[in-house]
Design an enzyme around this catalytic site. Sequence first.
Site, PDB file in Angstrom:
ATOM      1  N   HIS A  30     103.708 -54.251-124.734  1.00 15.54           N
ATOM      2  CA  HIS A  30     104.205 -54.922-123.527  1.00 15.54           C
ATOM      3  C   HIS A  30     104.390 -56.412-123.817  1.00 15.54           C
ATOM      4  CE1 HIS A  30     102.854 -51.973-120.111  1.00 15.54           C
ATOM      5  NE2 HIS A  30     103.376 -51.330-121.143  1.00 15.54           N
ATOM      6  N   THR A 102     112.207 -38.812-123.977  1.00 17.54           N
ATOM      7  CA  THR A 102     111.732 -39.351-125.267  1.00 17.54           C
ATOM      8  C   THR A 102     111.101 -40.732-125.084  1.00 17.54           C
ATOM      9  OG1 THR A 102     113.835 -40.420-125.746  1.00 17.54           O
ATOM     10  CG2 THR A 102     113.563 -38.167-126.563  1.00 17.54           C
ATOM     11  N   TYR A 152      93.335 -46.597-115.662  1.00 17.77           N
ATOM     12  CA  TYR A 152      94.375 -46.403-116.687  1.00 17.77           C
ATOM     13  C   TYR A 152      94.033 -47.268-117.889  1.00 17.77           C
ATOM     14  CZ  TYR A 152      99.085 -44.679-117.769  1.00 17.77           C
ATOM     15  OH  TYR A 152     100.159 -44.009-118.299  1.00 17.77           O
ATOM     16  N   LYS A 208      92.429 -42.238-117.708  1.00 15.53           N
ATOM     17  CA  LYS A 208      93.532 -41.765-118.548  1.00 15.53           C
ATOM     18  C   LYS A 208      93.740 -42.777-119.650  1.00 15.53           C
ATOM     19  CE  LYS A 208      97.140 -40.007-116.677  1.00 15.53           C
ATOM     20  NZ  LYS A 208      98.323 -39.873-115.827  1.00 15.53           N
ATOM     21  N   LYS A 210      96.192 -44.234-122.408  1.00 15.25           N
ATOM     22  CA  LYS A 210      97.593 -44.246-122.865  1.00 15.25           C
ATOM     23  C   LYS A 210      97.579 -44.093-124.383  1.00 15.25           C
ATOM     24  CE  LYS A 210     100.881 -44.497-121.171  1.00 15.25           C
ATOM     25  NZ  LYS A 210     101.828 -43.412-120.874  1.00 15.25           N
ATOM     26  N   ASP A 238      97.661 -39.495-122.479  1.00 15.88           N
ATOM     27  CA  ASP A 238      99.121 -39.379-122.356  1.00 15.88           C
ATOM     28  C   ASP A 238      99.797 -40.040-123.562  1.00 15.88           C
ATOM     29  OD1 ASP A 238     101.780 -39.378-121.666  1.00 15.88           O
ATOM     30  OD2 ASP A 238     101.579 -40.875-120.071  1.00 15.88           O
ATOM     31  N   ASN A 240     102.843 -39.682-124.352  1.00 14.18           N
ATOM     32  CA  ASN A 240     104.285 -39.802-124.057  1.00 14.18           C
ATOM     33  C   ASN A 240     105.157 -38.991-125.024  1.00 14.18           C
ATOM     34  OD1 ASN A 240     103.514 -42.924-122.826  1.00 14.18           O
ATOM     35  ND2 ASN A 240     104.792 -41.546-121.639  1.00 14.18           N
ATOM     36  N   GLU A 263      98.789 -34.934-120.725  1.00  7.30           N
ATOM     37  CA  GLU A 263     100.074 -35.363-120.147  1.00  7.30           C
ATOM     38  C   GLU A 263     101.120 -35.517-121.244  1.00  7.30           C
ATOM     39  OE1 GLU A 263      99.526 -38.511-117.405  1.00  7.30           O
ATOM     40  OE2 GLU A 263     101.535 -39.334-117.677  1.00  7.30           O
ATOM     41  N   GLU A 269     112.224 -31.131-129.660  1.00  6.41           N
ATOM     42  CA  GLU A 269     112.230 -31.018-131.127  1.00  6.41           C
ATOM     43  C   GLU A 269     113.022 -29.797-131.562  1.00  6.41           C
ATOM     44  OE1 GLU A 269     107.838 -30.791-131.692  1.00  6.41           O
ATOM     45  OE2 GLU A 269     108.182 -28.866-132.665  1.00  6.41           O
ATOM     46  N   ASN A 292     105.410 -36.947-116.428  1.00  7.85           N
ATOM     47  CA  ASN A 292     106.312 -37.828-115.686  1.00  7.85           C
ATOM     48  C   ASN A 292     107.590 -38.003-116.486  1.00  7.85           C
ATOM     49  OD1 ASN A 292     104.413 -39.679-117.392  1.00  7.85           O
ATOM     50  ND2 ASN A 292     106.285 -40.869-117.087  1.00  7.85           N
ATOM     51  N   ASP A 316     106.521 -39.921-109.030  1.00  7.97           N
ATOM     52  CA  ASP A 316     106.376 -41.323-108.619  1.00  7.97           C
ATOM     53  C   ASP A 316     107.419 -41.626-107.537  1.00  7.97           C
ATOM     54  OD1 ASP A 316     106.705 -44.125-108.578  1.00  7.97           O
ATOM     55  OD2 ASP A 316     106.333 -44.335-110.718  1.00  7.97           O
ATOM     56  N   HIS A 342     102.808 -41.052-111.305  1.00 12.34           N
ATOM     57  CA  HIS A 342     102.884 -41.915-112.485  1.00 12.34           C
ATOM     58  C   HIS A 342     103.012 -43.355-112.014  1.00 12.34           C
ATOM     59  CE1 HIS A 342     106.342 -44.163-114.194  1.00 12.34           C
ATOM     60  NE2 HIS A 342     105.785 -43.948-115.366  1.00 12.34           N
ATOM     61  N   SER A 343     102.794 -44.320-112.906  1.00 10.26           N
ATOM     62  CA  SER A 343     103.095 -45.712-112.545  1.00 10.26           C
ATOM     63  C   SER A 343     103.581 -46.496-113.756  1.00 10.26           C
ATOM     64  CB  SER A 343     101.877 -46.400-111.934  1.00 10.26           C
ATOM     65  OG  SER A 343     101.061 -46.970-112.923  1.00 10.26           O
ATOM     66  N   ASN A 344     104.227 -47.596-113.468  1.00  5.75           N
ATOM     67  CA  ASN A 344     104.498 -48.646-114.470  1.00  5.75           C
ATOM     68  C   ASN A 344     103.827 -49.911-113.933  1.00  5.75           C
ATOM     69  OD1 ASN A 344     107.448 -46.991-114.665  1.00  5.75           O
ATOM     70  ND2 ASN A 344     106.525 -47.565-116.586  1.00  5.75           N
ATOM     71  N   ARG A 424     112.741 -54.748-119.606  1.00  8.36           N
ATOM     72  CA  ARG A 424     111.563 -54.468-120.430  1.00  8.36           C
ATOM     73  C   ARG A 424     112.004 -54.196-121.862  1.00  8.36           C
ATOM     74  NH1 ARG A 424     107.210 -49.601-119.343  1.00  8.36           N
ATOM     75  NH2 ARG A 424     106.406 -49.550-121.462  1.00  8.36           N
TER      76      ARG A 424
HETATM   77  O1  GKR Z   1     103.710 -48.891-118.884  1.00  6.54           O
HETATM   78  O2  GKR Z   1     103.685 -48.778-120.992  1.00  6.54           O
HETATM   79  C1  GKR Z   1     103.670 -48.253-119.918  1.00  6.54           C
HETATM   80  C2  GKR Z   1     103.664 -46.763-119.802  1.00  6.54           C
HETATM   81  O3  GKR Z   1     103.526 -46.114-121.017  1.00  6.54           O
HETATM   82  C3  GKR Z   1     104.928 -46.329-119.150  1.00  6.54           C
HETATM   83  O4  GKR Z   1     106.030 -46.755-119.892  1.00  6.54           O
HETATM   84  C4  GKR Z   1     105.026 -44.865-118.920  1.00  6.54           C
HETATM   85  O5  GKR Z   1     106.201 -44.623-118.199  1.00  6.54           O
HETATM   86  O6  GKR Z   1     102.862 -45.019-117.818  1.00  6.54           O
HETATM   87  C5  GKR Z   1     103.956 -44.281-118.065  1.00  6.54           C
HETATM   88  C6  GKR Z   1     103.624 -42.846-118.353  1.00  6.54           C
HETATM   89  O7  GKR Z   1     102.712 -42.367-117.759  1.00  6.54           O
HETATM   90  O8  GKR Z   1     104.309 -42.197-119.125  1.00  6.54           O
HETATM   91 MG    MG Z   2     103.005 -40.366-118.569  1.00  5.77          MG
END
Ligand code: GKR
Ligand code: MG
Length: 448
Positions: A30, A102, A152, A208, A210, A238, A240, A263, A269, A292, A316, A342-344, A424
Amino acid sequence: MMSTTPIVTEMQVIPVAGYDSMLMTLSGAHAPWFTRNIVIIKDNAGHTGIGEIHGGDYTCDALTSVIPLVVGQPIGKYRAILDSIHRASRKSDEDDGEGIQTLDISKLKFVVKAEWAIECALLDLLGQYLGLQMCELLGNGKQRDKVETLGYLFYVSDKEKAQDLPYIDESQSSDPWFRMRRREMLTPEQIVEQAQCLHEKYGFRNFKLKGGVLRGEEEMEAVRALKKAFPNGRINIDPNGAWSLQEAIELCKPMEDVLTYIEDPTGPEAGYSSREVMAEFKNAVKLPVATNMIATDWRQFYHAAALKSVDIVLADPHFWGFDGTIRMAQLLNDWGLTWGSHSNNHFDITLAAFAQVGAAAPGHPTALDTHWIWQDGQNLLKDAPQIVDGYLELSDKPGLGVTIDMDRVMEANRLYNSLSSHDRDDAMAMQYLIPNWKYDSKKPCLVR
Ligand code: GKR
Ligand code: MG
């Protein structure tokens, strides 16, 4: 003559920015700032309604362009107003329809729908007019008085490695969490300390992590350490979609008694979409699967549901709208599945909105995601909702139930205007850590 509800007299769109930590994800690191758009709508009853949505010029322009469809309309016709916006909007030529399966964050702006900030502001006005909380206007009405949220957890890199970038420094804060959230945390021990500090401050019992940052085995080590520290806690991860199907199965099978849910373990793939791959993952591993990424609109959800790819949809309201999110929560509940959000990164207007949708979701939603703990203190409201004992408190005032602080909004707008880019871009800060770093949806960001 038919009586009417108050009429919209003014709609403002104010882009804003706030400060962030060097949080790590599959997308990179970030940047020192995150951006959002704030919508402020006034009516002739003297009320002000507000909404918050993702930042960037694309979303800001979309909001500004529909002001003529909102001003002059009665607030009670909010559904017709939103319908007129949908009819007027057209898909961008750049939008290839892939969504965020992705986690290509340049595509996030196509998944987010600007008009949901307008929906929020109109529901806020309608609630004030009717003397009802916003959650009473959604779905089956209010289901609960407070909403469970999770802590988070993020890996955080050392901001000193990106010295040109003005990451916020809170080393002198009297608050232990505020001091901690701006420093490097990359080991399992530091992730546990992060969770303990968050438990102390907000009372979280659910966490959770990340993922998509370190090798999968290292991240699972952190998850095991978390479970040891919080034996009764619900622990999730998660990545991703960073793991291949085989890797995801190998990593997650031994974690069936440790994780509460997993998650987005995998992505597309070998020519298969992530909806197909996640269905295969579910056949192999006995863990509820959340997403999400693979169900961000009704068409994607149709395929995800048909393939039984997911158990928990983190719908969301910034992707699905308030009405749509609750429609999803009702459907999932009727089918024996689970809703969450979900959130950002976001400000406290979104936090207040999460409290309202969380209060209206029927059944047993999973604890909601929120990035707000990383922004706590940078409030745009005079009365930001609080997270106490792991629960987000719901205002008992009508509408969204909160009051905007225009001085803070204009300060955040000045920060936004001082930025050279409003979108972003997690590769930019990442390149300070790994020169020439490029995003790869199948490689954790620190694995190159
Ligand atoms: O804010 O960096 C972040 C998250 O990884 C976000 O980009 C994701 O969209 O939090 C999110 C998620 O749950 O996948
Ligand atoms: Mg997620």
